[in-house]
Motif scaffolding. Structure first.
Motif, PDB file in Angstrom:
ATOM      1  N   MET A   1      75.179 -19.592 -55.796  1.00 38.53           N
ATOM      2  CA  MET A   1      75.436 -18.524 -54.838  1.00 38.53           C
ATOM      3  C   MET A   1      76.715 -17.777 -55.197  1.00 38.53           C
ATOM      4  N   TYR A   2      76.618 -16.463 -55.275  1.00 38.70           N
ATOM      5  CA  TYR A   2      77.780 -15.630 -55.606  1.00 38.70           C
ATOM      6  C   TYR A   2      78.297 -14.909 -54.373  1.00 38.70           C
ATOM      7  N   VAL A   3      79.618 -14.988 -54.156  1.00 38.98           N
ATOM      8  CA  VAL A   3      80.257 -14.268 -53.060  1.00 38.98           C
ATOM      9  C   VAL A   3      81.384 -13.414 -53.628  1.00 38.98           C
ATOM     10  N   LEU A   4      81.336 -12.128 -53.339  1.00 37.52           N
ATOM     11  CA  LEU A   4      82.383 -11.197 -53.767  1.00 37.52           C
ATOM     12  C   LEU A   4      83.250 -10.840 -52.566  1.00 37.52           C
ATOM     13  N   GLY A   5      84.565 -10.960 -52.726  1.00 36.34           N
ATOM     14  CA  GLY A   5      85.513 -10.580 -51.669  1.00 36.34           C
ATOM     15  C   GLY A   5      86.345  -9.402 -52.140  1.00 36.34           C
ATOM     16  N   ILE A   6      86.651  -8.506 -51.205  1.00 37.55           N
ATOM     17  CA  ILE A   6      87.346  -7.267 -51.559  1.00 37.55           C
ATOM     18  C   ILE A   6      88.458  -6.990 -50.552  1.00 37.55           C
ATOM     19  N   ASN A   7      89.607  -6.548 -51.058  1.00 38.16           N
ATOM     20  CA  ASN A   7      90.617  -5.895 -50.216  1.00 38.16           C
ATOM     21  C   ASN A   7      90.642  -4.436 -50.644  1.00 38.16           C
ATOM     22  N   ALA A   8      90.310  -3.535 -49.730  1.00 40.08           N
ATOM     23  CA  ALA A   8      90.195  -2.120 -50.088  1.00 40.08           C
ATOM     24  C   ALA A   8      90.788  -1.235 -49.009  1.00 40.08           C
ATOM     25  N   TYR A   9      91.060   0.024 -49.377  1.00 42.46           N
ATOM     26  CA  TYR A   9      91.616   1.026 -48.465  1.00 42.46           C
ATOM     27  C   TYR A   9      92.910   0.539 -47.848  1.00 42.46           C
ATOM     28  N   HIS A  10      93.735  -0.068 -48.658  1.00 47.35           N
ATOM     29  CA  HIS A  10      94.921  -0.756 -48.181  1.00 47.35           C
ATOM     30  C   HIS A  10      95.734  -1.081 -49.433  1.00 47.35           C
ATOM     31  N   GLY A  11      97.041  -1.263 -49.301  1.00 44.54           N
ATOM     32  CA  GLY A  11      97.862  -1.590 -50.463  1.00 44.54           C
ATOM     33  C   GLY A  11      97.374  -2.852 -51.145  1.00 44.54           C
ATOM     34  N   ASP A  12      97.631  -2.957 -52.451  1.00 43.50           N
ATOM     35  CA  ASP A  12      97.231  -4.129 -53.229  1.00 43.50           C
ATOM     36  C   ASP A  12      95.727  -4.409 -53.143  1.00 43.50           C
ATOM     37  N   ALA A  13      94.955  -3.364 -53.343  1.00 43.51           N
ATOM     38  CA  ALA A  13      93.494  -3.518 -53.414  1.00 43.51           C
ATOM     39  C   ALA A  13      93.154  -4.532 -54.504  1.00 43.51           C
ATOM     40  N   ALA A  14      92.119  -5.350 -54.246  1.00 39.00           N
ATOM     41  CA  ALA A  14      91.806  -6.437 -55.170  1.00 39.00           C
ATOM     42  C   ALA A  14      90.377  -6.911 -54.964  1.00 39.00           C
ATOM     43  N   ALA A  15      89.887  -7.697 -55.924  1.00 43.54           N
ATOM     44  CA  ALA A  15      88.575  -8.316 -55.786  1.00 43.54           C
ATOM     45  C   ALA A  15      88.640  -9.764 -56.239  1.00 43.54           C
ATOM     46  N   ALA A  16      87.752 -10.590 -55.675  1.00 46.48           N
ATOM     47  CA  ALA A  16      87.644 -11.990 -56.085  1.00 46.48           C
ATOM     48  C   ALA A  16      86.171 -12.374 -56.050  1.00 46.48           C
ATOM     49  N   LEU A  17      85.788 -13.280 -56.931  1.00 41.42           N
ATOM     50  CA  LEU A  17      84.391 -13.707 -56.995  1.00 41.42           C
ATOM     51  C   LEU A  17      84.321 -15.227 -57.089  1.00 41.42           C
ATOM     52  N   ILE A  18      83.464 -15.831 -56.254  1.00 41.75           N
ATOM     53  CA  ILE A  18      83.248 -17.274 -56.360  1.00 41.75           C
ATOM     54  C   ILE A  18      81.768 -17.572 -56.614  1.00 41.75           C
ATOM     55  N   ARG A  19      81.533 -18.687 -57.323  1.00 42.20           N
ATOM     56  CA  ARG A  19      80.165 -19.142 -57.564  1.00 42.20           C
ATOM     57  C   ARG A  19      80.055 -20.563 -57.039  1.00 42.20           C
ATOM     58  N   ASP A  20      79.188 -20.789 -56.096  1.00 43.20           N
ATOM     59  CA  ASP A  20      79.036 -22.101 -55.464  1.00 43.20           C
ATOM     60  C   ASP A  20      80.397 -22.689 -55.056  1.00 43.20           C
ATOM     61  N   GLY A  21      81.228 -21.832 -54.535  1.00 44.09           N
ATOM     62  CA  GLY A  21      82.521 -22.286 -54.022  1.00 44.09           C
ATOM     63  C   GLY A  21      83.610 -22.408 -55.058  1.00 44.09           C
ATOM     64  N   HIS A  37     100.682  -1.389 -56.784  1.00 49.36           N
ATOM     65  CA  HIS A  37     100.184  -1.638 -55.418  1.00 49.36           C
ATOM     66  C   HIS A  37      98.979  -0.763 -55.067  1.00 49.36           C
ATOM     67  N   SER A  38      98.244  -0.372 -56.062  1.00 53.91           N
ATOM     68  CA  SER A  38      97.151   0.579 -55.884  1.00 53.91           C
ATOM     69  C   SER A  38      96.319   0.285 -54.634  1.00 53.91           C
ATOM     70  N   ALA A  39      96.115   1.348 -53.856  1.00 56.00           N
ATOM     71  CA  ALA A  39      95.269   1.234 -52.666  1.00 56.00           C
ATOM     72  C   ALA A  39      93.889   1.794 -53.015  1.00 56.00           C
ATOM     73  N   GLY A  40      93.100   2.141 -52.016  1.00 55.40           N
ATOM     74  CA  GLY A  40      91.778   2.693 -52.329  1.00 55.40           C
ATOM     75  C   GLY A  40      90.759   1.602 -52.590  1.00 55.40           C
ATOM     76  N   PHE A  41      89.740   1.935 -53.347  1.00 53.56           N
ATOM     77  CA  PHE A  41      88.640   0.991 -53.590  1.00 53.56           C
ATOM     78  C   PHE A  41      88.818   0.323 -54.957  1.00 53.56           C
ATOM     79  N   PRO A  42      88.769  -1.020 -55.039  1.00 51.22           N
ATOM     80  CA  PRO A  42      89.106  -1.711 -56.292  1.00 51.22           C
ATOM     81  C   PRO A  42      87.929  -1.770 -57.276  1.00 51.22           C
ATOM     82  N   ALA A  43      87.481  -0.613 -57.718  1.00 52.84           N
ATOM     83  CA  ALA A  43      86.279  -0.540 -58.562  1.00 52.84           C
ATOM     84  C   ALA A  43      86.447  -1.327 -59.863  1.00 52.84           C
ATOM     85  N   HIS A  44      87.612  -1.168 -60.514  1.00 51.21           N
ATOM     86  CA  HIS A  44      87.815  -1.859 -61.794  1.00 51.21           C
ATOM     87  C   HIS A  44      87.863  -3.371 -61.601  1.00 51.21           C
ATOM     88  N   ALA A  45      88.555  -3.786 -60.546  1.00 54.59           N
ATOM     89  CA  ALA A  45      88.703  -5.225 -60.299  1.00 54.59           C
ATOM     90  C   ALA A  45      87.336  -5.860 -59.999  1.00 54.59           C
TER      91      ALA A  45
END
Ligand SMILES: [Fe+2]
Length: 576
Positions: A1-21, A37-45
């Motif tokens: 199971m894949y879960v993608l987490g995002i911080n967006a439209y806010h300072g320090d935009a970021a992404a994280a991905l987990i597989r089976d926890g 501290h890029s804000a906006g949508f973390p497309a590259h991440a």
């Protein structure tokens, strides 16, 4: 199971991905688009995270964001509730930001980033409240089965502080402090008043504080007042955010926040300092008083949290958890005995928190990850590094030679770039994207500032130390693997490592173990074998920009600055 987490439209935009926890990847957007501290949508991440897992967006099972993603609202009205309207309007805004989640927008944005049809995305989309994401980030990947948890920052979803009990795969919220009351806001407002206007400048004020005397402590006790049950309130006369609103804006790049302090600050302390103006005792004393008051309020909340839970293990997150001076004093001023601070304690870490809030908190899966380091970003093979180096004269070393050579260079007083393995998540370079120099040479602070960092001279540089030797050099020994604790250096050792000893005898240390970072541990061991000192000075690999991510960026930084030698993987380049 894949879960993608995002911080967006806010300072320090970021992404994280987990597989089976299991944590597969996590990174800040700023490292890719090169805006601090890029804000906006973390497309590259996001793209990086999926590449690291070798999957496409259609394989995601769950996608979550650590707040409401309606960008047009967040861009303009972060603090824009009015005093007159108080409850009514406030609740409306709160609803729009929090509950009436624009999940659809997130799906649109994700499909757009990957250039695929929305129909292809079969993931379930979630909104996770900002502070619940912070709490999840410091519990579900901690080594603790049960722990007291504190999330403390400026604001997120109109909450500034939330405390909780974590147990197994559940987090029970025990209390919170709501808008407009916030320790982070006081710190940011005072940072602005002291003439440091940029997003993330609070660390400068923390570095300035030990030069001053807290002679304004009573003023700050009036500005921020503690109440029963771990609560606190601001004296709102000193602030604008609740009354007039304060804009947070960004275009493509770094966020900017409007003035938060009111004219009452000037009545109390005199006129605000203009950025760049000479610092006086007044500024130093205000910084010292602010820092002391933050610590008092922090311990007030934490002591209450201990009383409520009876626990001695603590997980800590939120922007204020970057106050490493406060963190370093927690074990001395509260009954807590062990401390886990997630390396991306600030808002980028909510991307990771979202993943685990969904996987553990919502879906009730068993916990599967203990985060011991912060090495979750891009890595490059020796072949890729060699390719980036083609225009340079370089040497290649075996693993054993590599750390020995680098240790010799450091001991000889050279400025050494050290680029290895996976990039760090969070603000600290922890030995994979670092510049490393000899801590025994007092002049190295000036050398680094002159050649590369151009930082204010009052700001300290940090030591990395072999974990088992901490007690020889520091007055506290609790591990600090993510460089988020400041301890006092033993008096008799301060002369030995002057370049990493701050004016008050403290150091913001990174404890390094072989299990967490084998190559960096070996480097410091080799330096120890040469010099008898198991400590190096470690500063982030960057000039005035986000920490370098790729070999090309490292080479460019090496060229632009006057670094002496650059170790990239098993290769080394020397300045001609
Ligand atoms: Fe936050």
């Amino acid at each position: 199971m894949y879960v993608l987490g995002i911080n967006a439209y806010h300072g320090d935009a970021a992404a994280a991905l987990i597989r089976d926890g299991k944590l597969i990847a996590a990174a800040e957007e700023e490292r890719f688009n090169r805006f601090k501290h890029s804000a906006g949508f973390p497309a590259h991440a996001i793209k990086y995270c999926l590449e690291a897992a070798g999957i496409g967006p259609e394989e995601l099972d769950h996608v979550g964001i650590s707040r409401d993603p309606s960008a047009h609202l967040h861009k303009k009205i972060l603090f824009a509730a009015t005093r007159v309207a108080s409850e009514g309007i406030f609740n409306q805004i709160k609803d729009r930001l929090g509950n009436a989640a624009k999940v659809r927008d997130l799906k649109d944005e994700l499909a757009r980033v990957f250039g695929v049809s929305k129909k292809l995305l079969r993931a379930r989309f979630h909104n996770v409240e900002h502070h619940r994401a912070h709490l999840a980030s410091c519990f579900y990947v901690s080594p603790f089965e049960r722990a007291a948890l504190l999330s403390i920052d400026g604001f997120g979803d109109f909450i500034s502080t939330m405390w909780a009990l974590g147990e197994g795969n559940a987090i029970e919220v025990l209390g919170q402090v709501e808008y407009p009351h916030s320790t982070g806001i006081v710190y940011t407002a005072t940072t602005q008043f002291l003439g440091f206007p940029h997003y993330g400048d609070e660390g400068k004020v923390m570095g300035l504080a030990p030069y001053g005397q807290p002679r304004f402590i009573n003023e700050f006790r009036d500005i921020i007042r503690t109440e029963e049950n771990g609560h606190f309130r601001l004296n709102l006369n000193y602030f604008r955010h609740h009354a007039e609103g304060v804009e947070m804006t960004w275009d493509e790049g770094s966020p900017a926040i409007g003035r938060i302090f009111s004219d009452e600050y000037a009545h109390l302390f005199g006129p605000p300092r203009t950025p760049g103006e000479q610092l006086s005792d007044r500024e130093r004393d205000i910084a010292a008083s602010l820092q002391l008051r933050l610590e008092e309020v922090g311990f007030h909340v934490l002591n209450h949290l201990h009383e409520k839970t009876g626990l001695t293990d603590l997980g800590l997150a939120g922007g204020v958890a970057y106050n490493s001076v406060m963190n370093g004093k927690i074990l001395l001023n509260t009954p807590f005995k062990r401390l886990f601070i997630q390396p991306a304690a600030g808002d980028s870490g909510t991307a990771l928190g979202v993943c685990y809030q969904i996987y553990n908190g919502l879906l009730k899966h068993e916990r599967a990850e203990v985060m011991t380091g912060a090495y979750t970003g891009p890595e490059f093979t020796n072949a890729e590094i060699e390719n980036a180096l083609l225009e340079n004269k370089f040497e290649r070393y075996s693993d054993e030679e590599l750390t020995k050579r680098a240790a010799q260079d450091i001991a000889a007083g050279l400025v050494v770039g050290w680029f290895q393995g996976r990039m760090e998540f969070g603000p600290r370079a922890l030995g994979n994207r670092s510049i490393v120099v000899d801590p025994r040479r007092a002049e190295m602070k000036d050398v680094l500032n002159d050649r590369i960092k151009k930082r204010e001279p009052f700001r300290p540089f940090a030591p990395s130390i072999l974990e088992e030797r901490v007690g020889d050099y520091f007055e506290q020994t609790h591990p600090a693997p993510t460089m988020l604790m400041v301890y006092q250096i033993r008096e008799e050792r301060r002369q030995e490592i002057p370049a990493v000893t701050h004016v008050d005898g403290s150091g913001r240390l990174q404890t390094v173990s072989r299990e967490v970072n084998d190559r960096y541990y070996q480097l410091i061991s080799d330096f120890d074998a040469l010099t008898g000192v198991p400590v190096v000075l470690n500063t982030s690999f960057n000039e005035n920009e986000p920490i370098v991510c790729t070999p090309r960026e490292a080479i460019e930084c090496f060229r632009k600055t006057r670094m002496d030698v650059l170790y990239l993987g098993n290769y080394a380049v020397r300045r001609e």
